[in-house]
Design a protein around this motif. Sequence first.
Motif, PDB file in Angstrom:
ATOM      1  N   LEU A  47       0.825  -1.207   0.000  1.00  0.00           N
ATOM      2  CA  LEU A  47       0.000   0.000   0.000  1.00  0.00           C
ATOM      3  C   LEU A  47       0.861   1.259   0.000  1.00  0.00           C
ATOM      4  CD1 LEU A  47      -2.772  -0.962   2.602  1.00  0.00           C
ATOM      5  CD2 LEU A  47      -2.777  -1.308   0.126  1.00  0.00           C
ATOM      6  N   GLU A  48       1.903   1.254   0.797  1.00  0.00           N
ATOM      7  CA  GLU A  48       2.789   2.414   0.870  1.00  0.00           C
ATOM      8  C   GLU A  48       3.565   2.588  -0.431  1.00  0.00           C
ATOM      9  OE1 GLU A  48       3.500   2.189   5.726  1.00  0.00           O
ATOM     10  OE2 GLU A  48       5.061   1.477   4.359  1.00  0.00           O
ATOM     11  N   THR A  49       4.006   1.489  -1.008  1.00  0.00           N
ATOM     12  CA  THR A  49       4.783   1.564  -2.246  1.00  0.00           C
ATOM     13  C   THR A  49       3.922   2.054  -3.400  1.00  0.00           C
ATOM     14  OG1 THR A  49       6.164  -0.264  -1.443  1.00  0.00           O
ATOM     15  CG2 THR A  49       6.340   0.281  -3.774  1.00  0.00           C
ATOM     16  N   SER A  50       2.675   1.647  -3.446  1.00  0.00           N
ATOM     17  CA  SER A  50       1.757   2.119  -4.471  1.00  0.00           C
ATOM     18  C   SER A  50       1.573   3.636  -4.377  1.00  0.00           C
ATOM     19  CB  SER A  50       0.400   1.423  -4.336  1.00  0.00           C
ATOM     20  OG  SER A  50      -0.528   1.913  -5.275  1.00  0.00           O
ATOM     21  N   ALA A  51       1.389   4.136  -3.168  1.00  0.00           N
ATOM     22  CA  ALA A  51       1.226   5.580  -2.982  1.00  0.00           C
ATOM     23  C   ALA A  51       2.485   6.330  -3.409  1.00  0.00           C
ATOM     24  CB  ALA A  51       0.900   5.878  -1.518  1.00  0.00           C
ATOM     25  N   ARG A  52       3.641   5.807  -3.050  1.00  0.00           N
ATOM     26  CA  ARG A  52       4.888   6.471  -3.438  1.00  0.00           C
ATOM     27  C   ARG A  52       5.111   6.405  -4.941  1.00  0.00           C
ATOM     28  NH1 ARG A  52       9.468   4.757  -2.140  1.00  0.00           N
ATOM     29  NH2 ARG A  52       8.989   2.664  -1.388  1.00  0.00           N
ATOM     30  N   ALA A  53       4.624   5.339  -5.580  1.00  0.00           N
ATOM     31  CA  ALA A  53       4.750   5.240  -7.030  1.00  0.00           C
ATOM     32  C   ALA A  53       3.961   6.345  -7.725  1.00  0.00           C
ATOM     33  CB  ALA A  53       4.276   3.863  -7.501  1.00  0.00           C
ATOM     34  N   VAL A  54       2.752   6.613  -7.248  1.00  0.00           N
ATOM     35  CA  VAL A  54       1.945   7.678  -7.829  1.00  0.00           C
ATOM     36  C   VAL A  54       2.652   9.022  -7.657  1.00  0.00           C
ATOM     37  CG1 VAL A  54      -0.230   8.945  -7.629  1.00  0.00           C
ATOM     38  CG2 VAL A  54      -0.227   6.439  -7.560  1.00  0.00           C
ATOM     39  N   LEU A  55       3.166   9.281  -6.476  1.00  0.00           N
ATOM     40  CA  LEU A  55       3.865  10.548  -6.223  1.00  0.00           C
ATOM     41  C   LEU A  55       5.113  10.667  -7.080  1.00  0.00           C
ATOM     42  CD1 LEU A  55       3.529  10.533  -2.335  1.00  0.00           C
ATOM     43  CD2 LEU A  55       2.425  12.171  -3.893  1.00  0.00           C
ATOM     44  N   THR A  56       5.833   9.571  -7.242  1.00  0.00           N
ATOM     45  CA  THR A  56       7.048   9.578  -8.050  1.00  0.00           C
ATOM     46  C   THR A  56       6.744   9.960  -9.488  1.00  0.00           C
ATOM     47  OG1 THR A  56       8.059   7.891  -6.630  1.00  0.00           O
ATOM     48  CG2 THR A  56       9.007   8.190  -8.820  1.00  0.00           C
ATOM     49  N   LEU A  57       5.645   9.438 -10.023  1.00  0.00           N
ATOM     50  CA  LEU A  57       5.260   9.807 -11.383  1.00  0.00           C
ATOM     51  C   LEU A  57       4.867  11.285 -11.454  1.00  0.00           C
ATOM     52  CD1 LEU A  57       3.577   8.027 -14.170  1.00  0.00           C
ATOM     53  CD2 LEU A  57       2.287   9.969 -13.286  1.00  0.00           C
ATOM     54  N   LEU A  58       4.068  11.755 -10.489  1.00  0.00           N
ATOM     55  CA  LEU A  58       3.606  13.147 -10.520  1.00  0.00           C
ATOM     56  C   LEU A  58       4.768  14.131 -10.438  1.00  0.00           C
ATOM     57  CD1 LEU A  58       0.478  12.906  -8.189  1.00  0.00           C
ATOM     58  CD2 LEU A  58       0.505  13.113 -10.682  1.00  0.00           C
ATOM     59  N   ALA A  59       5.859  13.731  -9.785  1.00  0.00           N
ATOM     60  CA  ALA A  59       7.008  14.619  -9.616  1.00  0.00           C
ATOM     61  C   ALA A  59       8.056  14.452 -10.705  1.00  0.00           C
ATOM     62  CB  ALA A  59       7.658  14.358  -8.255  1.00  0.00           C
ATOM     63  N   ASP A  60       7.867  13.504 -11.603  1.00  0.00           N
ATOM     64  CA  ASP A  60       8.857  13.215 -12.638  1.00  0.00           C
ATOM     65  C   ASP A  60       8.919  14.358 -13.656  1.00  0.00           C
ATOM     66  OD1 ASP A  60       9.767  11.906 -15.340  1.00  0.00           O
ATOM     67  OD2 ASP A  60      10.339  10.469 -13.779  1.00  0.00           O
ATOM     68  N   PRO A  61      10.112  14.760 -14.105  1.00  0.00           N
ATOM     69  CA  PRO A  61      10.220  15.831 -15.102  1.00  0.00           C
ATOM     70  C   PRO A  61       9.441  15.551 -16.386  1.00  0.00           C
ATOM     71  CG  PRO A  61      12.363  15.365 -14.134  1.00  0.00           C
ATOM     72  CD  PRO A  61      11.434  14.302 -13.633  1.00  0.00           C
ATOM     73  N   TRP A 189       9.173  16.816   0.330  1.00  0.00           N
ATOM     74  CA  TRP A 189       8.646  15.445   0.355  1.00  0.00           C
ATOM     75  C   TRP A 189       9.399  14.574  -0.647  1.00  0.00           C
ATOM     76  CZ3 TRP A 189       2.749  14.034  -0.454  1.00  0.00           C
ATOM     77  CH2 TRP A 189       2.487  12.823   0.210  1.00  0.00           C
ATOM     78  N   ALA A 190       9.631  15.097  -1.839  1.00  0.00           N
ATOM     79  CA  ALA A 190      10.353  14.328  -2.849  1.00  0.00           C
ATOM     80  C   ALA A 190      11.764  13.998  -2.385  1.00  0.00           C
ATOM     81  CB  ALA A 190      10.391  15.109  -4.167  1.00  0.00           C
ATOM     82  N   GLU A 191      12.415  14.952  -1.729  1.00  0.00           N
ATOM     83  CA  GLU A 191      13.785  14.717  -1.258  1.00  0.00           C
ATOM     84  C   GLU A 191      13.844  13.665  -0.170  1.00  0.00           C
ATOM     85  OE1 GLU A 191      15.070  18.633  -0.221  1.00  0.00           O
ATOM     86  OE2 GLU A 191      15.692  19.136  -2.288  1.00  0.00           O
ATOM     87  N   SER A 192      12.726  13.425   0.507  1.00  0.00           N
ATOM     88  CA  SER A 192      12.672  12.367   1.522  1.00  0.00           C
ATOM     89  C   SER A 192      12.413  10.998   0.905  1.00  0.00           C
ATOM     90  CB  SER A 192      11.574  12.674   2.545  1.00  0.00           C
ATOM     91  OG  SER A 192      10.290  12.397   2.005  1.00  0.00           O
ATOM     92  N   GLY A 193      12.277  10.951  -0.432  1.00  0.00           N
ATOM     93  CA  GLY A 193      11.902   9.698  -1.069  1.00  0.00           C
ATOM     94  C   GLY A 193      10.421   9.424  -0.935  1.00  0.00           C
ATOM     95  N   PHE A 194       9.646  10.503  -0.703  1.00  0.00           N
ATOM     96  CA  PHE A 194       8.213  10.401  -0.456  1.00  0.00           C
ATOM     97  C   PHE A 194       7.919   9.471   0.727  1.00  0.00           C
ATOM     98  CE2 PHE A 194       8.223  11.596  -5.026  1.00  0.00           C
ATOM     99  CZ  PHE A 194       7.630  12.825  -4.865  1.00  0.00           C
ATOM    100  N   ALA A 195       8.600   9.762   1.833  1.00  0.00           N
ATOM    101  CA  ALA A 195       8.346   9.012   3.060  1.00  0.00           C
ATOM    102  C   ALA A 195       6.877   9.141   3.434  1.00  0.00           C
ATOM    103  CB  ALA A 195       9.222   9.558   4.190  1.00  0.00           C
ATOM    104  N   LEU A 196       6.259   8.018   3.771  1.00  0.00           N
ATOM    105  CA  LEU A 196       4.869   8.015   4.214  1.00  0.00           C
ATOM    106  C   LEU A 196       4.567   6.691   4.892  1.00  0.00           C
ATOM    107  CD1 LEU A 196       3.161   6.039   2.057  1.00  0.00           C
ATOM    108  CD2 LEU A 196       3.446   8.019   0.590  1.00  0.00           C
ATOM    109  N   ALA A 197       3.451   6.668   5.573  1.00  0.00           N
ATOM    110  CA  ALA A 197       2.988   5.451   6.235  1.00  0.00           C
ATOM    111  C   ALA A 197       1.513   5.257   5.924  1.00  0.00           C
ATOM    112  CB  ALA A 197       3.209   5.538   7.748  1.00  0.00           C
ATOM    113  N   VAL A 198       1.083   4.019   5.868  1.00  0.00           N
ATOM    114  CA  VAL A 198      -0.334   3.678   5.744  1.00  0.00           C
ATOM    115  C   VAL A 198      -0.738   2.930   7.006  1.00  0.00           C
ATOM    116  CG1 VAL A 198      -2.070   2.368   4.467  1.00  0.00           C
ATOM    117  CG2 VAL A 198      -0.271   3.587   3.228  1.00  0.00           C
TER     118      VAL A 198
END
Length: 240
Positions: A47-61, A189-198
């Motif tokens: 669940l956490e990895t899925s959320a970070r994947a979405v954020l990673t795409l949104l922040a991608d150049p 947030w991006a510099e933290s590697g999109f740290a988050l918890a579910v």
Amino acid sequence: MTSPFDAPAPASASVPAPDDRDTRDQYVLPLVVRLERAMPPGRTDALETSARAVLTLLADPRVTEPDGEWAERVAAWEDARIRKVVRRARGGEWRRAGELPGITVHGREAEVRVFPPIPLDGWPKDLAKLQVSGTDLEDVAEVDAPEPGVPVLWLNPELEMSAGKTMAQTGHAAQLAWWRLDEAQRKEWAESGFALAVRTPAPEAWVELVASGLPVVRDAGFTEIAPGSCTVIADHPGLR
């Protein structure tokens, strides 16, 4: 497939009326989780990895730059209903998915690959044949309390959803938080590697969260749960 969620578009966007969103070309954001038979990931990690994947795409150049390769597709996706679909892959399926344009994000054990949005009826062959069902996962170890200061995506304790459905919902919640943050907060947030918890709160804490004004994902109810159900609340320190 997860249903679209009712949410504001980014502050910089021209927000179409709900009916207008339904008449626009509809896109979906594909996510594929790696589920090998011998070593499936834990549910919370997925669940956490899925959320970070979405954020990673949104922040991608390729999304953020005006002439980015994926910018136009993401803009079209955000102008309509925000749909995400989680499918599963293993072995050769996973290798073939990895050859398509996208980004693979790693958790502790989980691997999730996110792809730029595609038309609802435009799935690449190697993704279209992947299964949506069968993404039930379990946590084999106790999940610790989130670290102080880490954004938390809170799951509705009264709902039961498959892991695949919930992965899409945590992706929705992360996206809602991203939309509300300013550029400095996004960069941090991006510099933290999109740290988050579910995590799942106690029922009484969930009631307080719903009333807090934090971003709430409301599902349209096409699969698994009733229309209008509140599924996840995005609790980022920058939104407090």
